[in-house]
Design a protein around this motif. Structure first.
Motif, short mmCIF file in Angstrom:
data_model
loop_
_atom_site.label_atom_id
_atom_site.label_comp_id
_atom_site.label_asym_id
_atom_site.label_seq_id
_atom_site.Cartn_x
_atom_site.Cartn_y
_atom_site.Cartn_z
N VAL A 77 0.80 -0.95 -0.21
CA VAL A 77 0.10 0.19 -0.25
C VAL A 77 0.89 1.14 -0.13
N LYS A 78 0.71 2.01 -1.01
CA LYS A 78 1.45 3.16 -1.15
C LYS A 78 1.00 4.49 -0.36
N ASP A 79 -0.38 4.53 -0.47
CA ASP A 79 -0.91 5.85 0.19
C ASP A 79 -2.29 5.10 0.55
N VAL A 80 -2.91 6.21 1.31
CA VAL A 80 -4.50 5.80 1.73
C VAL A 80 -4.98 7.29 1.59
N TYR A 81 -6.25 7.19 0.90
CA TYR A 81 -7.00 8.44 0.51
C TYR A 81 -8.34 8.47 1.00
N PHE A 82 -8.79 9.51 1.76
CA PHE A 82 -10.13 9.45 2.48
C PHE A 82 -10.90 10.21 1.26
N SER A 83 -11.92 9.74 0.92
CA SER A 83 -12.92 10.44 0.08
C SER A 83 -13.98 10.79 0.77
N GLY A 84 -14.45 10.24 2.07
CA GLY A 84 -15.63 10.66 2.79
C GLY A 84 -15.04 10.38 4.14
N PHE A 85 -15.45 11.15 5.29
CA PHE A 85 -15.00 10.90 6.51
C PHE A 85 -16.10 11.45 7.45
#
Length: 85
Positions: A77-85
């Protein structure tokens, strides 16, 4: 997911994982339920105060990536992106 602590709070997030390569993408798709379970466990151990700040969210992203990377055998896993929080 339910957050730890009182008063009881719930969190709902939508996220995307950036994988290092296609092989990692295929692995995380295969591990779908197990990967989601790992993420829910992380969230269940958090309190609202742990995730309400920008720093808390950044730490959560890092914790999710590290935990998934420890669990996966091939992918990264290179990065984690939150699109809704």
């Amino acid at each position: 997911a339910n957050l730890n602590g009182a008063p009881r709070r719930m969190i709902r997030l939508e996220m995307s994982l950036e994988m290092l390569d296609k092989q990692g993408f295929e692995e995380v798709v295969r591990l779908g339920p197990q990967a989601r379970d790992l993420i829910v466990r992380i969230l269940n151990n958090k309190e609202f105060k742990d995730v309400e700040t920008i720093q808390g969210k950044l730490f959560l992203k890092d914790q999710i990536a590290v935990t998934l990377n420890e669990f996966m055998r091939e992918g990264v896993v290179k990065d984690v992106y939150f699109s809704g929080f």
